[in-house]
Design an enzyme around this catalytic site. Structure first.
Site, short mmCIF file in Angstrom:
data_model
loop_
_atom_site.label_atom_id
_atom_site.label_comp_id
_atom_site.label_asym_id
_atom_site.label_seq_id
_atom_site.Cartn_x
_atom_site.Cartn_y
_atom_site.Cartn_z
N ASP A 289 0.83 -0.99 -0.01
CA ASP A 289 0.02 0.10 -0.08
C ASP A 289 0.72 1.24 -0.16
O ASP A 289 1.92 1.22 0.74
CB ASP A 289 -0.67 0.03 1.31
CG ASP A 289 -2.17 0.53 1.07
OD1 ASP A 289 -2.31 1.61 0.58
OD2 ASP A 289 -3.00 -0.28 1.42
N GLU B 158 -6.54 3.71 -5.91
CA GLU B 158 -7.87 3.60 -5.05
C GLU B 158 -8.60 4.83 -5.50
O GLU B 158 -8.22 5.99 -5.20
CB GLU B 158 -7.63 3.59 -3.63
CG GLU B 158 -8.91 3.57 -2.91
CD GLU B 158 -8.98 4.00 -1.36
OE1 GLU B 158 -9.89 3.44 -0.70
OE2 GLU B 158 -8.19 4.98 -1.11
N ASP C 63 -3.32 4.80 -2.46
CA ASP C 63 -4.25 5.28 -1.44
C ASP C 63 -4.87 6.52 -2.16
O ASP C 63 -4.16 7.31 -2.43
CB ASP C 63 -3.75 5.42 0.09
CG ASP C 63 -4.69 5.54 0.88
OD1 ASP C 63 -5.79 4.64 1.20
OD2 ASP C 63 -4.91 6.70 1.64
C1 GLC Z 1 -8.13 5.09 2.10
C2 GLC Z 1 -8.07 3.80 3.06
C3 GLC Z 1 -8.57 4.15 4.24
C4 GLC Z 1 -7.92 5.27 4.87
C5 GLC Z 1 -8.04 6.55 4.06
C6 GLC Z 1 -7.16 7.49 4.44
O1 GLC Z 1 -9.61 5.30 1.82
O2 GLC Z 1 -8.53 2.69 2.20
O3 GLC Z 1 -8.33 3.03 5.00
O4 GLC Z 1 -8.47 5.57 6.05
O5 GLC Z 1 -7.62 6.20 2.86
O6 GLC Z 1 -5.67 7.15 4.32
#
Ligand code: GLC
Ligand code: CA
Length: 537
Positions: free
Chosen positions: A104, A269, A206
């Site tokens: 990640d 993401e 992320d």
């Molecule tokens: C993304 C992650 C989540 C996190 C957020 C801030 O959405 O999947 O778990 O809280 O980013 O980093």
């Protein structure tokens, strides 16, 4: 039978990704928190299951305000998870078992304990001041604009010491980096290289779509449909804080680094409508290999909504773009829970593993794990704690993996950091391994069929229309091989006419696992919630 899957496609197109939430997968040293050696101990399991790549949620040093998504050092391992050597050993063993490892990467924000931020906030003239996003208050002292945090309240936090606000789209302990600053870009790209040099096969990046915010800090448009019963993050339309055109330049730079190495993948993401999501492949396919597709998560799990999600996505995908599908992750209610697929949980796995595109599975979904029932006074998730009673608590989807029926479900020898779901005595890996036709056996079989089928791997997707609104049917076609998948989302038996496909087919797998052999396609009978994969004859 179908031919052997060929090696001519990149691994992230033919493989299946499995997300490990490291705190909850396997504890190896009796502190109640999962760790790298725990993951290592479970590699035989993952190999047996048949997945190809392991995405591990953040394992970097972190004060754990957002459980690792608040990174205080991008190039080290949190001692709670192990040492750098443990990580290298894990990577080596994953590779020996011919699997891949995806880390990640959290570029939008750091922890407020990151040395960069400590310097940035030390004075207005510090050289790292503009590595983050600082702004003066409005004349009345209030925050510079109406931007809101995903974890509740304003996205601006007042810093008394230097008399300015800083931006945080998540917790106030997660200040947003300023990606317009060249030194930020350089340092973050070097962090990617650090891990690539250590053999990492790629990154899940992320909130990649949030990395750039409006330079003029203009207000987001208020959402006219918002009511205070909904999380505050829904109070605006995010037209100035998300999906800004400039973000693509940054992503291209990341991709250049990824491409300095062989066979590495970049996954983004991205929570955006399909028309925007697809722009993250890049016009020249020079951005994300896989912009995460959350269509199956964002729509209700019924035949109509899922059919339209799949068909819409297939239609919008640019030529040459490789699709992908996600059923669950550490932020979303579990797919097997009543509020999502519920009784259609098996069918959901069949869908995920037979659609065209790379599937990403979430740990525990292979045994049908459901949401935990953590009482509000035990919430640890900052999102739920900041907006109690309004925001969903992600703790419920992060409960320990249910390995067996021993105390703490085989996850740990001590009380785990989050309570094990009460159903673990019945629902666990060991029990389902023994039981014929269990959820686990079905997922394993699905993965095995997918791995050996070029049609499922890389075949065309063709929607099959027929009379019933409750049954979704489609073909996967590669050369002479034609597979037909039919999924009955309803709680009634359905008989459907698929004779437009062919007269007869042979059932390869039913979600119930009790049915094989030839069937007519003119009157294909499906039990409630049953799905079948058939080889068209
Ligand atoms: C993304 C992650 C989540 C996190 C957020 C801030 O959405 O999947 O778990 O809280 O980013 O980093
Ligand atoms: Ca541990």
């Amino acid at each position: 039978m179908v031919e052997q899957a060929s090696g001519s496609y990149p691994w992230w197109e033919t493989g299946v990704i499995y997300q490990v939430y490291p705190r909850s997968f396997q504890d190896s040293n009796g502190d109640g928190i999962g760790d790298l050696n725990g993951i290592r101990a479970r590699l035989p399991y993952l190999k047996e299951l048949g997945i190809s790549a392991i995405w591990i949620s953040p394992i970097y040093p972190s004060p754990m305000v957002d459980f690792g998504y608040d990174v205080s050092d991008y190039t080290d391992i949190h001692p709670m998870f192990g040492t750098m050597q443990d990580f290298l050993d894990l990577t080596e063993e994953i590779h020996l078992r011919r699997m891949k490892v995806i880390l990640d990467f959290v570029p939008n924000h750091t922890s407020n304990q990151h040395p960069w931020f400590l310097q940035s906030k030390s004075s207005r003239s510090n050289p790292k001041r503009h590595w983050y996003i600082w702004s003066d208050p409005k004349p009345d002292g209030s925050p510079p604009n109406n931007w809101v945090s995903f974890f509740g309240g304003s996205a601006w936090e007042w810093d008394h010491h230097t008399g300015q606000y800083y931006l945080h789209l998540f917790a106030k302990e997660q200040p947003d980096l300023n990606w317009r600053h060249p030194d930020v870009v350089m340092n973050m790209l070097n962090a990617l290289r650090f891990w690539l040099n250590r053999g990492v096969d790629g990154f899940r990046v992320d909130v990649i779509f949030l990395m750039i915010k409006d330079a003029l800090l203009r207000d987001d448009t208020p959402n006219p449909d918002w009511t205070p019963a909904r999380p505050i993050i829904e109070s605006t339309l995010h037209d100035r804080t998300s999906n800004q055109p400039e973000v693509h330049q940054i992503i291209k730079k990341m991709r250049v680094v990824i491409d300095e190495y062989d066979e590495r993948v970049m996954i983004g993401e991205i929570y955006l409508p399909y028309k925007d999501l697809i722009t993250y492949y890049g016009e020249q396919f020079d951005e994300c290999h896989l912009p995460f597709n959350f269509g199956l998560i964002q729509r209700p799990f019924n035949a109509e909504a899922i059919t339209s999600a799949v068909n819409e996505y297939e239609k919008l995908l640019p030529r040459g773009a490789w699709p992908n599908w996600v059923l669950g992750n550490h932020d979303q209610p579990r797919i097997a829970s009543a509020k999502r697929a519920g009784a259609n949980a098996r069918l959901a796995q069949m869908l995920l593993l037979t659609l065209r595109g790379t599937p990403t599975m979430y740990y525990g979904d292979e045994i049908g794990m459901v949401n935990g029932q953590i009482p509000p006074d035990k919430y640890q998730d900052p999102q739920a704690r900041n907006e109690p009673g309004i925001a969903f608590s992600r703790d419920n989807v992060r409960t320990p993996m249910q390995w067996d029926n021993s105390v703490h479900a085989g996850f740990s020898t001590v009380e785990p950091w989050l309570p094990v779901n009460r159903d673990y005595t019945r629902r666990n890996v060991a029990a389902q391994r023994e039981e014929a036709n269990s959820f686990f056996q079905m997922v394993k079989e699905l993965l095995a069929i997918r791995a050996s089928s070029v049609a499922l791997n890389h075949g065309k997707y063709v929607f099959v229309s027929h009379g019933s609104d409750d049954v979704m049917a489609y073909l996967r076609i590669q050369g002479m091989v034609k597979l037909c998948i039919a999924l009955n989302f309803s709680d009634e038996e359905k008989s459907v006419n698929l004779s437009s496909v062919a007269e007869r087919a042979r059932v390869m797998l039913s979600t119930e696992m009790d049915r094989r052999g030839e069937t007519t396609l003119e009157r294909l009978r499906l039990r409630p919630h049953e799905g079948v994969i058939m080889q068209v004859l």
